[in-house]
Design a protein around this motif. Structure first.
Motif, PDB file in Angstrom:
ATOM      1  N   ASP A  51       0.700  -1.168   0.066  1.00  0.00           N
ATOM      2  CA  ASP A  51      -0.053   0.022  -0.089  1.00  0.00           C
ATOM      3  C   ASP A  51       0.788   1.235   0.027  1.00  0.00           C
ATOM      4  O   ASP A  51       1.942   1.444   0.620  1.00  0.00           O
ATOM      5  CB  ASP A  51      -0.614  -0.060   1.282  1.00  0.00           C
ATOM      6  N   PRO A  52       0.519   2.237  -0.624  1.00  0.00           N
ATOM      7  CA  PRO A  52       1.131   3.443  -0.496  1.00  0.00           C
ATOM      8  C   PRO A  52       1.106   4.183   0.761  1.00  0.00           C
ATOM      9  O   PRO A  52      -0.187   4.214   1.449  1.00  0.00           O
ATOM     10  CB  PRO A  52       0.595   4.405  -1.701  1.00  0.00           C
ATOM     11  N   ARG A  53       2.150   4.797   1.227  1.00  0.00           N
ATOM     12  CA  ARG A  53       1.921   5.418   2.703  1.00  0.00           C
ATOM     13  C   ARG A  53       1.231   6.633   2.875  1.00  0.00           C
ATOM     14  O   ARG A  53       0.651   7.197   3.723  1.00  0.00           O
ATOM     15  CB  ARG A  53       3.253   5.628   3.329  1.00  0.00           C
ATOM     16  N   GLU A  54       0.970   7.170   1.400  1.00  0.00           N
ATOM     17  CA  GLU A  54       0.128   8.427   1.297  1.00  0.00           C
ATOM     18  C   GLU A  54      -0.752   8.366  -0.009  1.00  0.00           C
ATOM     19  O   GLU A  54      -0.305   7.701  -0.923  1.00  0.00           O
ATOM     20  CB  GLU A  54       1.331   9.824   1.247  1.00  0.00           C
ATOM     21  N   TRP A  55      -1.876   9.170   0.003  1.00  0.00           N
ATOM     22  CA  TRP A  55      -2.554   9.333  -0.970  1.00  0.00           C
ATOM     23  C   TRP A  55      -3.199  10.838  -1.055  1.00  0.00           C
ATOM     24  O   TRP A  55      -3.241  11.481   0.258  1.00  0.00           O
ATOM     25  CB  TRP A  55      -3.546   8.266  -1.409  1.00  0.00           C
ATOM     26  N   ALA A  56      -4.036  11.377  -1.845  1.00  0.00           N
ATOM     27  CA  ALA A  56      -4.341  12.639  -1.619  1.00  0.00           C
ATOM     28  C   ALA A  56      -5.817  12.739  -2.209  1.00  0.00           C
ATOM     29  O   ALA A  56      -6.161  12.130  -3.420  1.00  0.00           O
ATOM     30  CB  ALA A  56      -3.210  13.641  -2.290  1.00  0.00           C
ATOM     31  N   THR A  57      -6.464  13.765  -1.928  1.00  0.00           N
ATOM     32  CA  THR A  57      -7.802  14.203  -2.397  1.00  0.00           C
ATOM     33  C   THR A  57      -7.508  15.862  -3.035  1.00  0.00           C
ATOM     34  O   THR A  57      -7.300  16.741  -1.714  1.00  0.00           O
ATOM     35  CB  THR A  57      -9.046  14.047  -1.751  1.00  0.00           C
ATOM     36  N   LEU A  58      -7.864  16.324  -4.054  1.00  0.00           N
ATOM     37  CA  LEU A  58      -7.616  17.619  -4.544  1.00  0.00           C
ATOM     38  C   LEU A  58      -9.086  18.270  -4.762  1.00  0.00           C
ATOM     39  O   LEU A  58      -9.474  17.375  -5.977  1.00  0.00           O
ATOM     40  CB  LEU A  58      -6.514  17.975  -5.454  1.00  0.00           C
ATOM     41  N   THR A  59      -9.469  18.974  -4.142  1.00  0.00           N
ATOM     42  CA  THR A  59     -10.678  19.787  -4.717  1.00  0.00           C
ATOM     43  C   THR A  59     -10.481  21.235  -5.192  1.00  0.00           C
ATOM     44  O   THR A  59      -9.981  21.989  -4.306  1.00  0.00           O
ATOM     45  CB  THR A  59     -11.809  19.744  -3.670  1.00  0.00           C
ATOM     46  N   VAL A  60     -11.040  21.575  -6.630  1.00  0.00           N
ATOM     47  CA  VAL A  60     -10.877  22.842  -6.865  1.00  0.00           C
ATOM     48  C   VAL A  60     -12.196  23.435  -7.159  1.00  0.00           C
ATOM     49  O   VAL A  60     -13.078  22.901  -7.843  1.00  0.00           O
ATOM     50  CB  VAL A  60     -10.026  23.154  -8.152  1.00  0.00           C
ATOM     51  N   THR A  61     -12.459  24.563  -6.474  1.00  0.00           N
ATOM     52  CA  THR A  61     -13.973  25.166  -6.808  1.00  0.00           C
ATOM     53  C   THR A  61     -13.806  26.454  -7.437  1.00  0.00           C
ATOM     54  O   THR A  61     -13.021  27.162  -6.909  1.00  0.00           O
ATOM     55  CB  THR A  61     -14.498  25.355  -5.542  1.00  0.00           C
ATOM     56  N   PHE A  62     -14.620  26.806  -8.366  1.00  0.00           N
ATOM     57  CA  PHE A  62     -14.605  27.879  -9.233  1.00  0.00           C
ATOM     58  C   PHE A  62     -15.757  28.952  -8.615  1.00  0.00           C
ATOM     59  O   PHE A  62     -16.786  28.549  -8.453  1.00  0.00           O
ATOM     60  CB  PHE A  62     -14.666  27.916 -10.552  1.00  0.00           C
ATOM     61  N   ASP A  63     -15.361  30.420  -8.582  1.00  0.00           N
ATOM     62  CA  ASP A  63     -16.326  31.065  -8.005  1.00  0.00           C
ATOM     63  C   ASP A  63     -17.553  31.401  -9.202  1.00  0.00           C
ATOM     64  O   ASP A  63     -18.791  31.602  -8.866  1.00  0.00           O
ATOM     65  CB  ASP A  63     -15.759  32.584  -7.766  1.00  0.00           C
ATOM     66  N   ASP A  64     -17.144  31.202 -10.342  1.00  0.00           N
ATOM     67  CA  ASP A  64     -18.056  31.056 -11.712  1.00  0.00           C
ATOM     68  C   ASP A  64     -17.737  30.145 -12.204  1.00  0.00           C
ATOM     69  O   ASP A  64     -16.632  29.583 -12.599  1.00  0.00           O
ATOM     70  CB  ASP A  64     -18.022  32.554 -12.265  1.00  0.00           C
ATOM     71  N   PRO A  65     -18.714  29.461 -13.162  1.00  0.00           N
ATOM     72  CA  PRO A  65     -18.396  28.352 -13.991  1.00  0.00           C
ATOM     73  C   PRO A  65     -17.346  28.470 -14.847  1.00  0.00           C
ATOM     74  O   PRO A  65     -17.355  29.623 -15.535  1.00  0.00           O
ATOM     75  CB  PRO A  65     -19.929  28.045 -14.629  1.00  0.00           C
ATOM     76  N   CYS A  66     -16.703  27.649 -15.053  1.00  0.00           N
ATOM     77  CA  CYS A  66     -15.353  27.658 -16.047  1.00  0.00           C
ATOM     78  C   CYS A  66     -15.424  26.620 -16.885  1.00  0.00           C
ATOM     79  O   CYS A  66     -15.567  25.215 -16.767  1.00  0.00           O
ATOM     80  CB  CYS A  66     -14.110  27.517 -15.076  1.00  0.00           C
ATOM     81  N   ALA A  67     -15.341  26.957 -18.315  1.00  0.00           N
ATOM     82  CA  ALA A  67     -15.317  26.028 -19.332  1.00  0.00           C
ATOM     83  C   ALA A  67     -14.104  25.247 -19.608  1.00  0.00           C
ATOM     84  O   ALA A  67     -13.010  25.880 -19.882  1.00  0.00           O
ATOM     85  CB  ALA A  67     -15.601  26.790 -20.831  1.00  0.00           C
TER      86      ALA A  67
END
Length: 381
Positions: free
Chosen positions: A265-281
Motif C-alpha cells: 500500500d502507498p503510505r500517502e494518497w491525496a484528494t484535491l478539490t478545486v472550486t470556481f467562483d463562477d463556472p469555468c469552461a
C-alpha cells in the motif's frame, strides 16, 4: 404548488406581462403557441434553445387547443413556469417536465394555453474519468535512463461538477475533485509531484483544498494545504513533496526476479478539490482514449520534479505516458518496448507507440505488474 393569477397584472397590464426571473430562478425562456395555414405548434420566442417542447395534448375535438404540455432539456431544469390563456395566468413552481392547464376562460371552463414562460437553471452534471500517469524520471541524456516508465506511477480519479455546457459542448465546471492514488515507485531517486493549473485554463477566481492522507485514510495535516487564486496566474500545487515518503525504492516495480505479485500500500494518497467562483469552461477528458499518449492535451500539468538528478517531466514529454488505471507497467529495468509488442524502440532510443491501445499488447506477463489501488482500498474500512 400552483395558483391562478388575475387577468390583469401590475399597472393594469395583462397578467403574463408580470412574469420575470430573478438571479436565483435562472434564465428567462418564452414559448408562443402559433396557428398558421392549418398547422399549430409551440415556438420559442426567446431563442435560447435551452428547452424543447416535446409533446402536448389538446381539448377533445380541437388539436390546436393545448391544455397539457411536456418539455425536456439535457442541460437545464425549470424552476417555475407561467401559462397564459383565456385571459388567465397560472404559475407553477418546480414543475418538472410537464404542465397541465389550470387556466380558466371567462365562462369558467378550462382555457387553452396561449404561451408559456419559464425560468430555468443549469442542471448540475457529474462527469467522472480515471487515468493513470506513469513516468520515466531521468534526464533524456542520462545513460542510466532505462525506459521502464515505472519510476512514479499514479492514478488520478477525476469527478467534475458542471452547470451546463458551452455551445460547443464544453462543460461549464463549477468544481472538480481529483482522488490521487500512487501505485508504484520504481526509482532510486526522490521526487516532488505537482499538479499545475495553467492560467489559460482558469477562467477566474476560486480556491483549492488539498487533503493528504495515510494508508488508513487519516489526514496528514502537516502535508495538507488550501488557498484561493485569482485566475490570472498559474496555480502550482505540490501534492507529494517526497515520493520516497510514499513508497520505498522499487516498491511495486521490482526487478522481474524479485517480483512476487504482492502489492504494498502507498503510505500517502491525496484528494484535491478545486472550486470556481463562477463556472469555468474546461475540456474534460472522460476516458483515457481521449488523451494523447504523452498527455499533451491534458488541461492540467501533472509534473514530476526529480530532486536528485535534476529534471522535470511535464505533460507532452515522452517520459510520461497516460494509460488506463488498470494498466500493467514494466518491472524494474524492463524497457517498455520489451514489455509490449505494439511499442517500438525509435531511432532516437525513445519509445514509439504504434497503436492507440498498445497497452493491451503485453509481450510477457512475467515482465509487468499492476496494483490498481483506489480510495476504497485506503479508507481504513
Amino acid at each position: 404548488m400552483s395558483g391562478a393569477a388575475t387577468a390583469s397584472g401590475g399597472n393594469g397590464q395583462p397578467c403574463h406581462k408580470d412574469f420575470e426571473c430573478d438571479e436565483e430562478e435562472g434564465t428567462y425562456v418564452k414559448f408562443e403557441f402559433i396557428e398558421e395555414d392549418g398547422d399549430c405548434y409551440f415556438e420559442e420566442e426567446t431563442e435560447t434553445g435551452l428547452i424543447t417542447i416535446t409533446d402536448w395534448e389538446s381539448k377533445e375535438g380541437d388539436e390546436c387547443e393545448p391544455i397539457s404540455v411536456e418539455w425536456e432539456s439535457e442541460t437545464h431544469d425549470a424552476t417555475k413556469v407561467m401559462a397564459f390563456g383565456g385571459d388567465d395566468c397560472d404559475t407553477v413552481e418546480n414543475p418538472g417536465g410537464s404542465y397541465t392547464s389550470g387556466l380558466e376562460n371567462p365562462g369558467g371552463n378550462t382555457a387553452a394555453i396561449s404561451n408559456l414562460q419559464f425560468c430555468v437553471v443549469p442542471v448540475e452534471q457529474e462527469i467522472v474519468g480515471t487515468i493513470n500517469l506513469s513516468y520515466e524520471d531521468l534526464p533524456k541524456d542520462d545513460p542510466l535512463l532505462d525506459w521502464d516508465v515505472n519510476d512514479w506511477v499514479v492514478d488520478v480519479i477525476g469527478t467534475f461538477k458542471a452547470a451546463g455546457k458551452e455551445d460547443d459542448g464544453t462543460p461549464l465546471v463549477t468544481e472538480f475533485t481529483f482522488d490521487i492514488v500512487p501505485q508504484a515507485r520504481g526509482a532510486g531517486d526522490d521526487h516532488e509531484w505537482h499538479i499545475l493549473l495553467p492560467s489559460s485554463v482558469l477562467c477566474g477566481s476560486g480556491s483549492y483544498d488539498l487533503t493528504v492522507k495515510d494508508s488508513d485514510g487519516n489526514e496528514i495535516g502537516s502535508k495538507s494545504d488550501s488557498s484561493s487564486f485569482g485566475g490570472d496566474s498559474d496555480v502550482d500545487i505540490t501534492v507529494f513533496p517526497s515520493t520516497e515518503a510514499v513508497f520505498d525504492d522499487l516498491e511495486n516495480a521490482e526487478l522481474p526476479e524479485d517480483h512476487d505479485d504482492d502489492c504494498t500500500d502507498p503510505r500517502e494518497w491525496a484528494t484535491l478539490t478545486v472550486t470556481f467562483d463562477d463556472p469555468c469552461a474546461i475540456d474534460v477528458s472522460e476516458d483515457e482514449s481521449d488523451v494523447e499518449v504523452n498527455g499533451d492535451n491534458l488541461f492540467f500539468d501533472p509534473y514530476l520534479n526529480n530532486l536528485e538528478s535534476p529534471t522535470e517531466v511535464h505533460r507532452g514529454d515522452v517520459r510520461l505516458v497516460v494509460v488506463p488505471d488498470d494498466w500493467q507497467w514494466p518491472l524494474g529495468a524492463v524497457q517498455i518496448w520489451d514489455a509490449y509488442t505494439d511499442v517500438d524502440e525509435g531511432g532516437d532510443g525513445e519509445p514509439e507507440y504504434t497503436t492507440s491501445d498498445w497497452y493491451e499488447t503485453v509481450a510477457d506477463s512475467n515482465l509487468v505488474a499492476t496494483c490498481d489501488f483506489d480510495p476504497n482500498d485506503l479508507d481504513g474500512s
